[in-house]
Design a protein around this motif. Structure first.
Motif, PDB file in Angstrom:
ATOM      1  N   PHE A  75      25.129  48.749  40.133  1.00  0.00           N
ATOM      2  CA  PHE A  75      25.343  47.315  40.303  1.00  0.00           C
ATOM      3  C   PHE A  75      25.499  46.962  41.769  1.00  0.00           C
ATOM      4  N   THR A  76      25.141  45.742  42.080  1.00  0.00           N
ATOM      5  CA  THR A  76      25.410  45.168  43.373  1.00  0.00           C
ATOM      6  C   THR A  76      26.652  44.313  43.221  1.00  0.00           C
ATOM      7  N   LYS A  77      27.637  44.590  44.038  1.00  0.00           N
ATOM      8  CA  LYS A  77      28.868  43.827  43.973  1.00  0.00           C
ATOM      9  C   LYS A  77      28.604  42.438  44.548  1.00  0.00           C
ATOM     10  N   VAL A  78      28.873  41.413  43.775  1.00  0.00           N
ATOM     11  CA  VAL A  78      28.603  40.058  44.216  1.00  0.00           C
ATOM     12  C   VAL A  78      29.884  39.384  44.703  1.00  0.00           C
ATOM     13  N   GLU A  79      30.923  39.437  43.892  1.00  0.00           N
ATOM     14  CA  GLU A  79      32.149  38.726  44.255  1.00  0.00           C
ATOM     15  C   GLU A  79      33.351  39.343  43.543  1.00  0.00           C
ATOM     16  N   ILE A  80      34.445  39.472  44.280  1.00  0.00           N
ATOM     17  CA  ILE A  80      35.713  39.924  43.719  1.00  0.00           C
ATOM     18  C   ILE A  80      36.755  38.886  44.085  1.00  0.00           C
ATOM     19  N   THR A  81      37.465  38.397  43.083  1.00  0.00           N
ATOM     20  CA  THR A  81      38.550  37.462  43.337  1.00  0.00           C
ATOM     21  C   THR A  81      39.787  37.911  42.582  1.00  0.00           C
ATOM     22  N   ALA A  82      40.933  37.540  43.102  1.00  0.00           N
ATOM     23  CA  ALA A  82      42.200  37.819  42.432  1.00  0.00           C
ATOM     24  C   ALA A  82      43.136  36.658  42.718  1.00  0.00           C
ATOM     25  N   ALA A  83      43.783  36.184  41.678  1.00  0.00           N
ATOM     26  CA  ALA A  83      44.727  35.082  41.801  1.00  0.00           C
ATOM     27  C   ALA A  83      46.048  35.506  41.167  1.00  0.00           C
ATOM     28  N   PRO A  84      47.144  35.038  41.712  1.00  0.00           N
ATOM     29  CA  PRO A  84      48.432  35.374  41.102  1.00  0.00           C
ATOM     30  C   PRO A  84      48.491  34.878  39.658  1.00  0.00           C
ATOM     31  N   SER A  85      49.177  35.632  38.815  1.00  0.00           N
ATOM     32  CA  SER A  85      49.313  35.192  37.422  1.00  0.00           C
ATOM     33  C   SER A  85      50.182  33.947  37.366  1.00  0.00           C
ATOM     34  N   PRO A  86      50.018  33.147  36.326  1.00  0.00           N
ATOM     35  CA  PRO A  86      50.810  31.931  36.214  1.00  0.00           C
ATOM     36  C   PRO A  86      52.294  32.262  36.037  1.00  0.00           C
ATOM     37  N   ALA A  87      53.127  31.303  36.330  1.00  0.00           N
ATOM     38  CA  ALA A  87      54.576  31.472  36.174  1.00  0.00           C
ATOM     39  C   ALA A  87      54.880  31.950  34.760  1.00  0.00           C
ATOM     40  N   GLY A  88      55.690  32.978  34.668  1.00  0.00           N
ATOM     41  CA  GLY A  88      56.045  33.524  33.368  1.00  0.00           C
ATOM     42  C   GLY A  88      55.045  34.528  32.833  1.00  0.00           C
ATOM     43  N   GLY A  89      53.934  34.738  33.554  1.00  0.00           N
ATOM     44  CA  GLY A  89      52.909  35.685  33.108  1.00  0.00           C
ATOM     45  C   GLY A  89      53.248  37.101  33.537  1.00  0.00           C
ATOM     46  N   ARG A  90      52.369  38.009  33.209  1.00  0.00           N
ATOM     47  CA  ARG A  90      52.555  39.408  33.605  1.00  0.00           C
ATOM     48  C   ARG A  90      52.558  39.524  35.125  1.00  0.00           C
ATOM     49  N   PRO A  91      53.214  40.540  35.664  1.00  0.00           N
ATOM     50  CA  PRO A  91      53.331  40.669  37.127  1.00  0.00           C
ATOM     51  C   PRO A  91      52.094  41.286  37.789  1.00  0.00           C
ATOM     52  N   PHE A  92      50.915  40.858  37.363  1.00  0.00           N
ATOM     53  CA  PHE A  92      49.659  41.351  37.923  1.00  0.00           C
ATOM     54  C   PHE A  92      48.825  40.158  38.352  1.00  0.00           C
ATOM     55  N   ASP A  93      47.896  40.414  39.249  1.00  0.00           N
ATOM     56  CA  ASP A  93      46.928  39.370  39.580  1.00  0.00           C
ATOM     57  C   ASP A  93      45.946  39.211  38.420  1.00  0.00           C
ATOM     58  N   GLN A  94      45.324  38.064  38.366  1.00  0.00           N
ATOM     59  CA  GLN A  94      44.222  37.843  37.433  1.00  0.00           C
ATOM     60  C   GLN A  94      42.953  38.101  38.232  1.00  0.00           C
ATOM     61  N   ALA A  95      42.321  39.228  37.960  1.00  0.00           N
ATOM     62  CA  ALA A  95      41.177  39.669  38.754  1.00  0.00           C
ATOM     63  C   ALA A  95      39.871  39.352  38.048  1.00  0.00           C
ATOM     64  N   ILE A  96      38.872  39.044  38.848  1.00  0.00           N
ATOM     65  CA  ILE A  96      37.523  38.789  38.353  1.00  0.00           C
ATOM     66  C   ILE A  96      36.544  39.511  39.270  1.00  0.00           C
ATOM     67  N   VAL A  97      35.623  40.244  38.655  1.00  0.00           N
ATOM     68  CA  VAL A  97      34.537  40.868  39.408  1.00  0.00           C
ATOM     69  C   VAL A  97      33.236  40.383  38.784  1.00  0.00           C
ATOM     70  N   LEU A  98      32.380  39.836  39.618  1.00  0.00           N
ATOM     71  CA  LEU A  98      31.057  39.391  39.212  1.00  0.00           C
ATOM     72  C   LEU A  98      30.051  40.270  39.933  1.00  0.00           C
ATOM     73  N   ALA A  99      29.167  40.911  39.187  1.00  0.00           N
ATOM     74  CA  ALA A  99      28.170  41.809  39.782  1.00  0.00           C
ATOM     75  C   ALA A  99      26.828  41.614  39.091  1.00  0.00           C
ATOM     76  N   ARG A 100      25.794  42.196  39.661  1.00  0.00           N
ATOM     77  CA  ARG A 100      24.461  42.166  39.055  1.00  0.00           C
ATOM     78  C   ARG A 100      23.908  43.570  39.026  1.00  0.00           C
ATOM     79  N   ARG A 101      23.165  43.862  37.970  1.00  0.00           N
ATOM     80  CA  ARG A 101      22.479  45.145  37.904  1.00  0.00           C
ATOM     81  C   ARG A 101      21.440  45.172  39.020  1.00  0.00           C
ATOM     82  N   HIS A 102      21.275  46.351  39.630  1.00  0.00           N
ATOM     83  CA  HIS A 102      20.239  46.482  40.655  1.00  0.00           C
ATOM     84  C   HIS A 102      18.890  46.060  40.099  1.00  0.00           C
ATOM     85  N   ALA A 103      17.982  45.732  40.956  1.00  0.00           N
ATOM     86  CA  ALA A 103      16.666  45.239  40.534  1.00  0.00           C
ATOM     87  C   ALA A 103      15.741  46.346  40.034  1.00  0.00           C
ATOM     88  N   TYR A 104      16.039  47.595  40.304  1.00  0.00           N
ATOM     89  CA  TYR A 104      15.119  48.671  39.895  1.00  0.00           C
ATOM     90  C   TYR A 104      15.261  49.003  38.432  1.00  0.00           C
TER      91      TYR A 104
END
Length: 133
Positions: A104-133
């Motif tokens: 995969f080609t890494k396109v974008e990685i984001t992480a945001a703090p969890s909402p108040a009262g949520g688990r003590p982890f970031d909410q992570a998102i990774v968006l990628a694309r399969r290579h063209a080959y």
């Protein structure tokens, strides 16, 4: 959940399966969405799952992954209690690197703090694309 989704959207094809053995032909899927699913895998299995996704996806097909993101690379793979089964916090950069090593080609990685009262982890998102080959 699948039964409810099938009832609400009968035109959609919904399947229950194994992320590491999709049962689809090479290059036959147009995309994958994994919403808080990979947290239930042992972290050492991520590479084999991502390679299976790459095999099944058509060239340039997108992958959208959301998960509980650890706030440090040192915490990657740390287990925590979860309602369903044990889950693991995952470092977003490590997940992105494993995707890159799996076709995969890494396109974008984001992480945001969890909402108040949520688990003590970031909410992570990774968006990628399969290579063209």
């Amino acid at each position: 959940q699948v039964a409810q989704a099938r009832a609400a959207h009968p035109a959609l094809r919904l399947e229950i399966g194994d992320m590491a053995a999709l049962g689809h032909a090479d290059g036959s899927l147009g995309g994958i969405v994994s919403h808080y699913s990979i947290i239930h895998l042992a972290p050492e299995r991520l590479g084999s799952v991502f390679r299976e996704w790459s095999r099944a996806l058509e060239p340039r097909a997108p992958v959208f992954i959301s998960f509980f993101g650890s706030r440090s690379a040192d915490a990657h793979g740390t287990p925590f209690d979860h309602r369903v089964v044990t889950a693991h916090e995952l470092d977003p950069e490590t997940v992105g690197d494993r995707l890159g090593a799996s076709g995969f080609t890494k396109v974008e990685i984001t992480a945001a703090p969890s909402p108040a009262g949520g688990r003590p982890f970031d909410q992570a998102i990774v968006l990628a694309r399969r290579h063209a080959y």
